[in-house]
Design a protein around this motif. Sequence first.
Motif, mmCIF file in Angstrom:
data_model
loop_
_atom_site.group_PDB
_atom_site.id
_atom_site.type_symbol
_atom_site.label_atom_id
_atom_site.label_comp_id
_atom_site.label_asym_id
_atom_site.label_seq_id
_atom_site.Cartn_x
_atom_site.Cartn_y
_atom_site.Cartn_z
ATOM 1 N N MET A 104 14.156 -22.182 46.631
ATOM 2 C CA MET A 104 13.931 -21.220 45.537
ATOM 3 C C MET A 104 12.440 -21.047 45.242
ATOM 4 O O MET A 104 11.647 -21.943 45.471
ATOM 5 N N ILE A 105 12.129 -19.937 44.678
ATOM 6 C CA ILE A 105 10.749 -19.673 44.284
ATOM 7 C C ILE A 105 10.559 -20.293 42.900
ATOM 8 O O ILE A 105 11.487 -20.298 42.093
ATOM 9 N N LYS A 106 9.367 -20.804 42.659
ATOM 10 C CA LYS A 106 9.111 -21.415 41.353
ATOM 11 C C LYS A 106 9.296 -20.408 40.220
ATOM 12 O O LYS A 106 8.900 -19.244 40.341
ATOM 13 N N THR A 107 9.883 -20.851 39.131
ATOM 14 C CA THR A 107 10.057 -19.978 37.975
ATOM 15 C C THR A 107 8.693 -19.446 37.542
ATOM 16 O O THR A 107 7.726 -20.190 37.493
ATOM 17 N N GLY A 108 8.665 -18.174 37.241
ATOM 18 C CA GLY A 108 7.407 -17.564 36.841
ATOM 19 C C GLY A 108 6.701 -16.898 38.007
ATOM 20 O O GLY A 108 5.758 -16.142 37.817
ATOM 21 N N ASN A 109 7.153 -17.174 39.210
ATOM 22 C CA ASN A 109 6.465 -16.626 40.378
ATOM 23 C C ASN A 109 7.283 -15.646 41.193
ATOM 24 O O ASN A 109 6.924 -15.314 42.314
ATOM 25 N N THR A 110 8.411 -15.205 40.647
ATOM 26 C CA THR A 110 9.170 -14.209 41.397
ATOM 27 C C THR A 110 8.536 -12.840 41.177
ATOM 28 O O THR A 110 7.786 -12.639 40.218
ATOM 29 N N HIS A 111 8.868 -11.912 42.066
ATOM 30 C CA HIS A 111 8.306 -10.580 41.916
ATOM 31 C C HIS A 111 8.606 -10.007 40.545
ATOM 32 O O HIS A 111 7.737 -9.443 39.883
ATOM 33 N N SER A 112 9.853 -10.170 40.083
ATOM 34 C CA SER A 112 10.199 -9.540 38.807
ATOM 35 C C SER A 112 9.434 -10.175 37.649
ATOM 36 O O SER A 112 9.011 -9.480 36.726
ATOM 37 N N GLU A 113 9.225 -11.479 37.701
ATOM 38 C CA GLU A 113 8.463 -12.115 36.622
ATOM 39 C C GLU A 113 6.987 -11.710 36.651
ATOM 40 O O GLU A 113 6.389 -11.425 35.605
ATOM 41 N N LEU A 114 6.418 -11.669 37.849
ATOM 42 C CA LEU A 114 5.015 -11.268 37.956
ATOM 43 C C LEU A 114 4.849 -9.794 37.592
ATOM 44 O O LEU A 114 3.861 -9.400 36.973
ATOM 45 N N ALA A 115 5.836 -8.988 37.956
ATOM 46 C CA ALA A 115 5.797 -7.564 37.616
ATOM 47 C C ALA A 115 5.933 -7.378 36.106
ATOM 48 O O ALA A 115 5.296 -6.501 35.511
ATOM 49 N N ASP A 116 6.739 -8.204 35.506
ATOM 50 C CA ASP A 116 6.910 -8.154 34.059
ATOM 51 C C ASP A 116 5.570 -8.415 33.369
ATOM 52 O O ASP A 116 5.176 -7.715 32.438
ATOM 53 N N LYS A 117 4.857 -9.413 33.868
ATOM 54 C CA LYS A 117 3.537 -9.742 33.326
ATOM 55 C C LYS A 117 2.592 -8.548 33.492
ATOM 56 O O LYS A 117 1.873 -8.164 32.578
ATOM 57 N N PHE A 118 2.599 -7.981 34.687
ATOM 58 C CA PHE A 118 1.735 -6.831 34.995
ATOM 59 C C PHE A 118 2.024 -5.674 34.039
ATOM 60 O O PHE A 118 1.124 -4.943 33.640
ATOM 61 N N ASN A 119 3.294 -5.543 33.650
ATOM 62 C CA ASN A 119 3.695 -4.404 32.823
ATOM 63 C C ASN A 119 3.423 -4.593 31.333
ATOM 64 O O ASN A 119 3.692 -3.697 30.545
ATOM 65 N N ARG A 120 2.892 -5.760 30.973
ATOM 66 C CA ARG A 120 2.572 -5.939 29.549
ATOM 67 C C ARG A 120 1.416 -5.051 29.124
ATOM 68 O O ARG A 120 1.293 -4.705 27.959
ATOM 69 N N ASP A 121 0.544 -4.697 30.062
ATOM 70 C CA ASP A 121 -0.552 -3.770 29.751
ATOM 71 C C ASP A 121 -0.168 -2.397 30.297
ATOM 72 O O ASP A 121 -0.445 -2.049 31.437
ATOM 73 N N LYS A 122 0.457 -1.617 29.431
ATOM 74 C CA LYS A 122 1.051 -0.352 29.858
ATOM 75 C C LYS A 122 0.013 0.635 30.389
ATOM 76 O O LYS A 122 0.212 1.284 31.412
ATOM 77 N N LYS A 123 -1.124 0.698 29.683
ATOM 78 C CA LYS A 123 -2.176 1.635 30.091
ATOM 79 C C LYS A 123 -2.683 1.295 31.488
ATOM 80 O O LYS A 123 -2.992 2.166 32.289
ATOM 81 N N ARG A 124 -2.763 -0.005 31.748
ATOM 82 C CA ARG A 124 -3.256 -0.432 33.050
ATOM 83 C C ARG A 124 -2.258 -0.096 34.156
ATOM 84 O O ARG A 124 -2.642 0.309 35.251
ATOM 85 N N VAL A 125 -0.996 -0.262 33.856
ATOM 86 C CA VAL A 125 0.031 0.098 34.836
ATOM 87 C C VAL A 125 -0.074 1.582 35.157
ATOM 88 O O VAL A 125 -0.014 1.993 36.322
ATOM 89 N N GLU A 126 -0.268 2.376 34.113
ATOM 90 C CA GLU A 126 -0.360 3.823 34.322
ATOM 91 C C GLU A 126 -1.584 4.181 35.162
ATOM 92 O O GLU A 126 -1.521 5.040 36.040
ATOM 93 N N TRP A 127 -2.675 3.494 34.896
ATOM 94 C CA TRP A 127 -3.896 3.729 35.665
ATOM 95 C C TRP A 127 -3.686 3.334 37.138
ATOM 96 O O TRP A 127 -4.052 4.058 38.059
ATOM 97 N N HIS A 128 -3.064 2.195 37.350
ATOM 98 C CA HIS A 128 -2.797 1.707 38.699
ATOM 99 C C HIS A 128 -1.882 2.684 39.444
ATOM 100 O O HIS A 128 -2.138 3.057 40.589
ATOM 101 N N ASP A 129 -0.849 3.104 38.763
ATOM 102 C CA ASP A 129 0.105 4.055 39.344
ATOM 103 C C ASP A 129 -0.580 5.372 39.707
ATOM 104 O O ASP A 129 -0.425 5.876 40.818
ATOM 105 N N GLU A 130 -1.360 5.911 38.774
ATOM 106 C CA GLU A 130 -2.028 7.193 39.010
ATOM 107 C C GLU A 130 -3.023 7.091 40.167
ATOM 108 O O GLU A 130 -3.130 7.992 40.989
ATOM 109 N N THR A 131 -3.777 5.983 40.209
ATOM 110 C CA THR A 131 -4.796 5.815 41.247
ATOM 111 C C THR A 131 -4.149 5.833 42.627
ATOM 112 O O THR A 131 -4.623 6.486 43.555
ATOM 113 N N LEU A 132 -3.036 5.130 42.750
ATOM 114 C CA LEU A 132 -2.383 5.056 44.059
ATOM 115 C C LEU A 132 -1.612 6.328 44.385
ATOM 116 O O LEU A 132 -1.525 6.733 45.546
ATOM 117 N N TRP A 133 -1.077 6.955 43.349
ATOM 118 C CA TRP A 133 -0.379 8.229 43.583
ATOM 119 C C TRP A 133 -1.360 9.274 44.116
ATOM 120 O O TRP A 133 -1.046 10.077 44.990
#
Lengths: 194, 458, 245
Positions: free
Chosen positions: B1-30
């Motif tokens: 098993m992967i260590k708790t806190g280190n799965t994609h969904s958990e790390l993605a959840d952390k990334f999504n706490r800063d909504k503006k940053r997610v939007e910036w990241h999404d727009e830049t790559l789009w």
Amino acid sequence: MSSREAILSAVKKNQPVESELPELNFPFTSVNLKDTFIRTLTAIGGRVMDVTSWNEIVDNIKATYSTTSQVVNTIQELSADFGSFQRPSNPHDLKEVTVAIMKGDFGVAENGAIWLTDEAMGNQVLPYICEHLVLVINAENIIPTLHEAYERIGNSTYTLGTFLAGPSKTADIEQSLVLGAHGPKSLLVFMITS
Amino acid sequence: MIKTGNTHSELADKFNRDKKRVEWHDETLWFVRVKRDKAALQIPVWEQLREAASQIKNNVLGNLHNYLVQFEKNAQANGIRIHWAADAKEHNEIVHAIIKKHAINHIIKSKSMLTEECGLNEYLENQGIEVIDTDLGERIVQLAHESPSHIVLPCIHWKKEEIGQLFHQHLGTPHGNADPQFLTAAARTHLREHFLKGRVAITGVNFAVAETGEFVVCTNEGNADLGVQLADVHIACMGIEKIIPQRKHLGVFLRLLARSATGQPITTYSSHFQKPRAGQEMHMVLVDNGRSKRLASDDFRNALKCIRCGACFNTCPVYRRSGGHSYHTAIAGPIGSILAPGFDLKKNSDLPFASTLCGSCTNVCPVKIDIHQQLFKWRQAVVKEGHVDLSKKVVLKFTGFVLSHPLIYKLSGTLGRWVLRNLPVITNTRLNTWYKQREMPPAPKQSFNSWYKQNKRV
Amino acid sequence: MNIGLFIPCYIDQLYPQVGIATLELLEKQGLNVTYPANQTCCGQPMANSGFEHYTHTSNKNFIRTFADFDYIVCPSGSCTLHVKEHLYVANRKAQATQIRNKIYELTEFLTDVINLKALNASFPYKVGLHQSCHGLRGLHLAQMSELVAAPFSKPEHLLSMVKGIELISLDRHDECCGFGGTFSIFEEAVSVKMGQDRVADHLNHQAEYITGVDMSCLMHLQGILNRQKSPVKVIHIAEILNADK
């Protein structure tokens, strides 16, 4: 068993049944090759000048770069004005070069790339270490796509051959395009029609 | 098993706490995806090129043994020294031995995803060798002690203000200056010193041609070229799948690569190295590291066709909103999610699930890798190997049971709708992940099935 | 022509009006449609989560239920695609293959099989069309933006026959909504963000309704719209094509 033998035997054992190679036959819509080349290279940060004589090239180089520039020239037709390159023993000796001038073999219209090989470079580091690069190509030597390019290259041999398309660039900081990453900050191409 | 806190969904959840940053990241790559579309649209034969590239790569996989032998013979005749590495460890040891022979403790390196895969930097640093990544984006993440978050755009997750701060600390640029032009110029000066010091230069390889024994390295910055042309020793590191049969095939791949990657018609430099220059040593390390094993798998072999353009990253709606580091592997994104389980299924069992299976990746892929189909197949493999947590298993087993028995299905549906209508507290809780940020669906009194019975008299 | 109506489980349970609209729409074209009552589900939720081996009995049930029809029509691109790609039972291979070839998503059936030329429907609203991924890239109901190929759209073609409708254009015209079945639960943060971004695109272009060929995507968008207390509604394409009042 050495790693070489181990890898090769595993590959041989595991590789699937071989499938055929495709025919490479990609028609291109006929375009004005010169115009397309100029437009494409300009869009990726290069500058192209259409000239009809070597004198015109000399005048333009003189007008473009400051007189204090360290210019290195590998083209015989320009040696009267810009000297002729003496291969240094150490590529590090070229670190102060401001302008390097060399001949390109041909240009590719679809992507603005110019093919050149070590023979034209004088020293292989020169097109990368100079601050400004000047390439001269014959206007007749513009071909449509990379397929024609490789037909033209054929099975010739070289130490280094490169498609060079524009000045060195990066967009690593927030996708902002900056010209002059590690190599030349500008590329000037003379397309000569004689 | 992967260590708790280190799965994609958990790390993605952390990334999504800063909504503006997610939007910036999404727009830049789009924005990069849109540039790719524009570039592709200018090539009327685009889809034929993709098909040809795919067929060439299929042919390579079916004849890899002979192409490797042919390449080795021709490259050696050209004066290139060929080394074979069965795995990451051997690769690192070979590179280290070459460096040691020259009694050098400082090397420069241009981008190579293979060396990331093998953990070369860390290995060499542990041997006391300083490694300088010369690609600007890679240098930035290296200064920050991070790994690249994207195979083509290594520091796409960094904002210019943060890079300004990083350069202020490490390169002494003025505090508060975040101008990309200025920062790039500062990096140029900083790295130029290293280029002039570097006697050993390591590069990756985009393509190696069996017919001619040459290899091609593509960059925009010119860092690979400047590095190797100033160095006495050039070490090129390559996965064995990067071989292509003939020189003319480069025409197909080079037309696709940069357009798919960044929307440029071609990279600034596409350098064909056929021989070492006079006085230079040129080495190539051919690395297996699990590739020959993958070659045997009908389901997953196709991933070996990858030319590392990164188009699947830019188009992936999940990657754009979760960031490269949420994939906790050297190669992130959709392609990483089908490569990583092949290295370690247990450690990467979450990655095949980090996708909606929307299929966009498969359709931007210039060599037509069936990425989303492989994600589906990896999911089956993960479950079969037992790397899936129990709760998910129970829920799905129950669902499978319900849905395969018509009567139970109807009863549980009726009950479920009744609960939704009458006891919303049961569903509308924090324990119900759906409800955290979404309302529950409506709960009609009657199913279609019972409406049909009533109204159609069956 | 004997048509079997396949109503996916979540439509049956949560959106019966979509099943009704589908049935009425097909019957209006003079077609002979039967809804076999013993149907359950195509098995996609299990298979997409890695539990394809649990779908054996639901596959058997599917074959038993639908083998005898000339065509099977389903108002969901995703479920149709799943059957097309994954319906398999070891000792009923021939029947499974037949079903895989005769199952159609509703809009492709109306466009390709019965070649529908006109509709007596009216829906005077601004509507955003959500391109569900499985219908788009799996069934090719429309041209996807990834390919360099001629544009077409079966859903849009049908919607263009509806009086009064105004289809809005979107900034990202075929980006995934983030539902993805169990993805919506196990990757909640990204799923919700994708859904919010999709909704925002429709709202920015003044949609009054969001429609599509898959109620599952629309359920996801509906959950987000309702949480935002938005007046914008989701509606399945069958309901619009069947809106004759």
